[in-house]
Write an enzyme that holds these catalytic residues in place. Structure first.
Site, PDB file in Angstrom:
ATOM      1  N   GLY A 102      43.096  46.497  13.153  1.00 52.25           N
ATOM      2  CA  GLY A 102      42.768  46.055  14.358  1.00 52.25           C
ATOM      3  C   GLY A 102      44.161  45.792  15.295  1.00 52.25           C
ATOM      4  O   GLY A 102      45.090  46.057  14.885  1.00 52.25           O
ATOM      5  N   GLY A 103      43.920  45.158  16.604  1.00 49.62           N
ATOM      6  CA  GLY A 103      45.094  45.093  17.343  1.00 49.62           C
ATOM      7  C   GLY A 103      46.251  43.868  16.886  1.00 49.62           C
ATOM      8  O   GLY A 103      47.130  43.722  17.393  1.00 49.62           O
ATOM      9  N   MET A 104      45.619  43.145  15.913  1.00 44.98           N
ATOM     10  CA  MET A 104      46.240  41.798  15.611  1.00 44.98           C
ATOM     11  C   MET A 104      46.651  41.862  14.261  1.00 44.98           C
ATOM     12  O   MET A 104      47.710  41.228  13.699  1.00 44.98           O
ATOM     13  CB  MET A 104      45.450  40.655  15.858  1.00 44.98           C
ATOM     14  CG  MET A 104      46.243  39.302  15.491  1.00 44.98           C
ATOM     15  SD  MET A 104      44.787  38.109  15.748  1.00 44.98           S
ATOM     16  CE  MET A 104      45.775  36.881  14.715  1.00 44.98           C
ATOM     17  N   ALA A 105      46.055  42.534  13.378  1.00 48.54           N
ATOM     18  CA  ALA A 105      46.224  42.620  11.890  1.00 48.54           C
ATOM     19  C   ALA A 105      45.439  43.580  11.283  1.00 48.54           C
ATOM     20  O   ALA A 105      44.815  44.229  11.836  1.00 48.54           O
ATOM     21  CB  ALA A 105      45.824  41.249  11.241  1.00 48.54           C
ATOM     22  N   THR A 106      45.951  43.989   9.943  1.00 52.29           N
ATOM     23  CA  THR A 106      45.312  44.924   9.011  1.00 52.29           C
ATOM     24  C   THR A 106      44.956  44.362   8.021  1.00 52.29           C
ATOM     25  O   THR A 106      45.269  43.266   7.473  1.00 52.29           O
ATOM     26  CB  THR A 106      46.314  45.948   8.703  1.00 52.29           C
ATOM     27  OG1 THR A 106      46.705  46.456   9.611  1.00 52.29           O
ATOM     28  CG2 THR A 106      45.642  47.228   7.746  1.00 52.29           C
ATOM     29  N   VAL A 107      43.348  44.616   7.545  1.00 51.77           N
ATOM     30  CA  VAL A 107      42.628  43.884   6.449  1.00 51.77           C
ATOM     31  C   VAL A 107      42.542  45.007   5.173  1.00 51.77           C
ATOM     32  O   VAL A 107      42.285  46.162   5.443  1.00 51.77           O
ATOM     33  CB  VAL A 107      41.408  43.703   7.050  1.00 51.77           C
ATOM     34  CG1 VAL A 107      40.542  42.751   5.928  1.00 51.77           C
ATOM     35  CG2 VAL A 107      41.500  42.475   8.393  1.00 51.77           C
ATOM     36  N   ASP A 130      36.491  34.082  19.480  1.00 51.42           N
ATOM     37  CA  ASP A 130      36.199  35.305  19.378  1.00 51.42           C
ATOM     38  C   ASP A 130      34.849  35.586  18.789  1.00 51.42           C
ATOM     39  O   ASP A 130      34.968  36.291  17.733  1.00 51.42           O
ATOM     40  CB  ASP A 130      37.276  36.091  18.578  1.00 51.42           C
ATOM     41  CG  ASP A 130      37.339  37.551  19.077  1.00 51.42           C
ATOM     42  OD1 ASP A 130      36.659  37.994  19.877  1.00 51.42           O
ATOM     43  OD2 ASP A 130      38.073  38.307  18.058  1.00 51.42           O
ATOM     44  N   ILE A 155      40.843  48.193   4.534  1.00 49.90           N
ATOM     45  CA  ILE A 155      39.600  48.333   5.042  1.00 49.90           C
ATOM     46  C   ILE A 155      39.437  48.630   6.347  1.00 49.90           C
ATOM     47  O   ILE A 155      38.691  49.342   6.935  1.00 49.90           O
ATOM     48  CB  ILE A 155      38.927  46.708   4.881  1.00 49.90           C
ATOM     49  CG1 ILE A 155      38.825  46.486   3.365  1.00 49.90           C
ATOM     50  CG2 ILE A 155      37.417  46.799   5.526  1.00 49.90           C
ATOM     51  CD1 ILE A 155      38.279  45.015   3.178  1.00 49.90           C
ATOM     52  N   LYS A 183      44.398  39.483   5.114  1.00 49.49           N
ATOM     53  CA  LYS A 183      44.815  40.023   6.381  1.00 49.49           C
ATOM     54  C   LYS A 183      46.011  39.929   6.784  1.00 49.49           C
ATOM     55  O   LYS A 183      46.675  38.700   6.574  1.00 49.49           O
ATOM     56  CB  LYS A 183      43.799  39.222   7.580  1.00 49.49           C
ATOM     57  CG  LYS A 183      44.212  39.467   8.980  1.00 49.49           C
ATOM     58  CD  LYS A 183      43.502  38.482   9.935  1.00 49.49           C
ATOM     59  CE  LYS A 183      41.937  38.762   9.894  1.00 49.49           C
ATOM     60  NZ  LYS A 183      41.405  40.071  10.939  1.00 49.49           N
TER      61      LYS A 183
END
Length: 636
Positions: free
Chosen positions: A27-32, A141, A24, A47
């Site tokens: 991001g800077g922290m994880a992939t969804v 956040d 989907i 995630k």
């Protein structure tokens, strides 16, 4: 949606249960990813943390802890967390899959929302945050990207706890905060710390963006934006969009106050204020303001078909299709045309009647009956719209009217006044001040309960060292106990962070031991021989001076051995073992100067230990007898 061709996880089954179907977002922290739960045969979102973060054991530990806390939340406006696990190098979180779009997508398509619609979006968002705050969880956040709008218009908040885990890991790469710096509370910028009031600040910033289409603080770099959060106040939204109601301005200003204590104390408190402002807005206020596009209604609220159309059946931003005219419509139109002349005559009669009324009594108006208890800004608006001049006097205390509301009007409610006359409004500055109760020595929960029982609202909680109050107990309040304070102003609580280990090097060993035992510490004395140090004096201590200690902690004193003759009757430190014993006065609670004088007059030397207040809170020795001329130590 970004490509999944090169993603090695697509097609893989994690933990023998979750089959990754497509990516989907990254991001800077994880992939969804979208995945299929093979065991329960349902679609889920997964995630997966990036490998660099997954290698940080401390981050993973906190990530798992926050995931468990998020999973415990039970609220229809929270994206549910189903599972958490590790498969090889992949640390993942399994969540509810929400079909729809983000609030950011909606805002991009619409530009901005009307005030009533924006508050309708904020209510489920704040309900979700409020559930987290009650559970002791801080989102950290809050932004439109983390608010999902389902296909049926329900708002859900995602990513609870993840930002908290990220902050706790100590990562401060610029690239990881660019996307959220626009919503950071000043305390997050200054110290990296955040609590529920930081979420309130972000929610207030998001509300500003919903009704204006812009963030309040903007700059060329993330650092410039962060500087503005710390040093500049968020302006009222009406400065960008004229015509927005003053009550909405006041709501945003309060939620984005730079001092956390000045904001609503959690999302539940802000939700109550949002609901109150929403209830006071005219139902057609959004239609009266320039805007268009697709409206989104929170779950549980029936859509208003007169002003909404479905985003799934019309292009974003396009006006709704004109209604199709039926034969009945045309018949009604023809019939209406016959009465045009009659309508014109009726309008003329109304105009004539209005003119007669204006000449006889239209120059007068009345002060609204309900003006007492109205918000000052709302009262001003209503009076000025009625052609009256308004002056606001200095606030006064009032036990019946809340702070910021009209306590007195002159002329009074219902009074008849001429057009252009001046009405003076006197705001309430809260309830009449009363004495702050003494909660010294109480736990934080006990102190809060006592303050609330007396009508006060507990405010910010801080900590400070204390030699006389146990760690975690209240040392003082601000304002102090006994001082007069309005119950509408918060009372700050200061907790003890523990006692500070005093500096004892060079002190008489017996006196040092007595002092530490008087602090409730478990003292172990070791004796060693050291040249060039006074016999019987302290030559070492553990822990070091200034270290925080609590009652019951073990401490060690190292004392220089002394040589004594005749069974200790004479010792080489010059002390005699048979000095005249005299009573030691108990000076606890006395002013420092008075206590010093009383001890000296009784034949003792006086040493002042650490001093925070002006009264004696500790004494060694206390009571009993001691040799004349010996030393008594007191602490304030």
């Amino acid at each position: 949606m970004d490509t999944t061709v090169a993603d090695p996880l697509v097609g893989r089954v994690l933990d023998g249960r979750y089959r990754i179907e497509s990516r989907i977002a990254r991001g800077g922290m994880a992939t969804v990813y979208v995945a299929r739960d093979i065991r329960l045969d349902r679609t889920v979102a997964i995630k997966v943390m990036h490998a660099g973060l997954a290698a940080d054991d401390e981050f993973v530990r906190r990530f798992i802890g926050e995931a468990k806390a998020a999973a415990a939340l039970s609220n229809p406006n929270v994206v549910a967390v189903y599972d958490q696990g590790t498969d090889g190098e992949h640390v993942y979180l399994v969540m509810e899959y929400v079909r729809g779009r983000t609030l950011r997508d909606l805002l991009t398509a619409r530009g901005r929302l009307g005030p009533r619609e924006a508050l309708e979006v904020m209510q489920p968002v704040l309900a979700a945050l409020g559930a987290a705050h009650r559970a002791g969880l801080v989102h950290r956040d809050v932004k439109p990207e983390n608010v999902l709008i389902t296909e049926d218009g329900q708002a859900k908040v995602a990513d609870f706890g993840l930002a908290r885990a990220e902050t706790a890991s100590g990562m401060t790469k610029t690239g990881m905060i660019i996307g959220t710096v626009g919503y950071l509370a000043p305390e997050q910028v200054l110290s990296g710390s955040a609590d529920v009031r930081s979420d309130v600040y972000a929610a207030g910033t998001m509300l500003f963006e919903l009704v204006t289409g812009e963030l309040p603080h903007q700059g060329d770099t993330p650092l410039a934006v962060a500087y503005k959060h710390v040093n500049e106040t968020v302006p009222p939204p009406s400065t960008l969009v004229p015509g927005l109601p003053h009550r909405l301005d006041a709501l945003v200003t309060r939620a984005t106050a730079r001092q956390p204590a000045d904001r609503p104390q959690d999302a539940n408190a802000m939700l109550a204020e949002v609901a109150e402002v929403h209830a006071g807005l005219p139902r057609d206020i959004d239609e009266r303001m320039p805007q268009g596009g697709t409206a989104v209604m929170p779950a549980g609220m029936p859509p208003d078909r007169t002003r909404m159309f479905d985003a799934r059946t019309a292009p974003t931003g396009a006006p709704p299709p004109p209604p199709r005219r039926t034969p009945a419509d045309r018949a009604i139109g023809a019939l209406t045309g016959r009465y045009v002349l009659i309508a014109i005559g009726a309008i003329a009669a109304v105009v004539l009647g209005w003119a007669v009324w204006y000449q006889t009594s239209g120059q007068y108006d009345r002060v609204p009956e309900q003006i007492i208890g109205m918000r000052v800004a709302d009262a001003r608006d209503q009076l000025e719209q009625g052609g009256l001049d308004v002056r606001v006097a200095e606030p006064v205390f009032n036990d019946r009217v809340r702070k910021g509301e009209v306590a007195i009007s002159d002329p009074g409610p219902g009074a008849r006044v001429t057009q252009g006359a001046t009405v003076t409004l006197t705001p309430s500055k809260g309830r009449t001040p009363r004495e702050v109760p003494d909660v010294t020595g109480k736990s934080e929960d006990e102190a809060r309960r006592i303050l609330q029982d007396k009508g006060f609202t507990p405010g910010e909680v801080s900590s400070a060292p204390s030699q006389s109050v146990a760690k975690g107990r209240v040392t003082r309040t601000s304002p102090a106990a006994g001082q007069k304070h309005s119950p509408d102003e918060r009372v700050r609580i200061v907790l003890s962070s523990g006692m500070s280990m005093p500096s004892l090097l060079g002190r008489n060993g017996q006196e040092a031991e007595n002092q530490l035992r008087g602090m409730g510490l478990d003292v172990k004395v070791e004796k060693r021989k050291r040249e060039n140090s006074a016999p019987g004096s302290v030559i070492g201590q553990d822990p070091d001076p200034g270290t925080g200690v609590s009652s019951g902690d073990k401490v060690t004193l190292v004392v220089n051995e002394r040589d004594c003759l005749f069974g200790g009757f004479f010792c080489n430190d010059g002390n005699r073992g048979d000095g005249e014993q005299i009573p030691v006065p108990n000076v606890m609670g006395q002013p420092i100067d008075q206590a010093r004088k009383a001890l000296r007059n009784s034949g003792f030397k006086v040493e002042i230990g650490s001093r925070v207040g002006n009264r004696v809170v500790g004494q060694n020795p206390i009571g009993g007898q001691a040799p004349r001329g010996s030393k008594v130590t007191i602490w304030g």
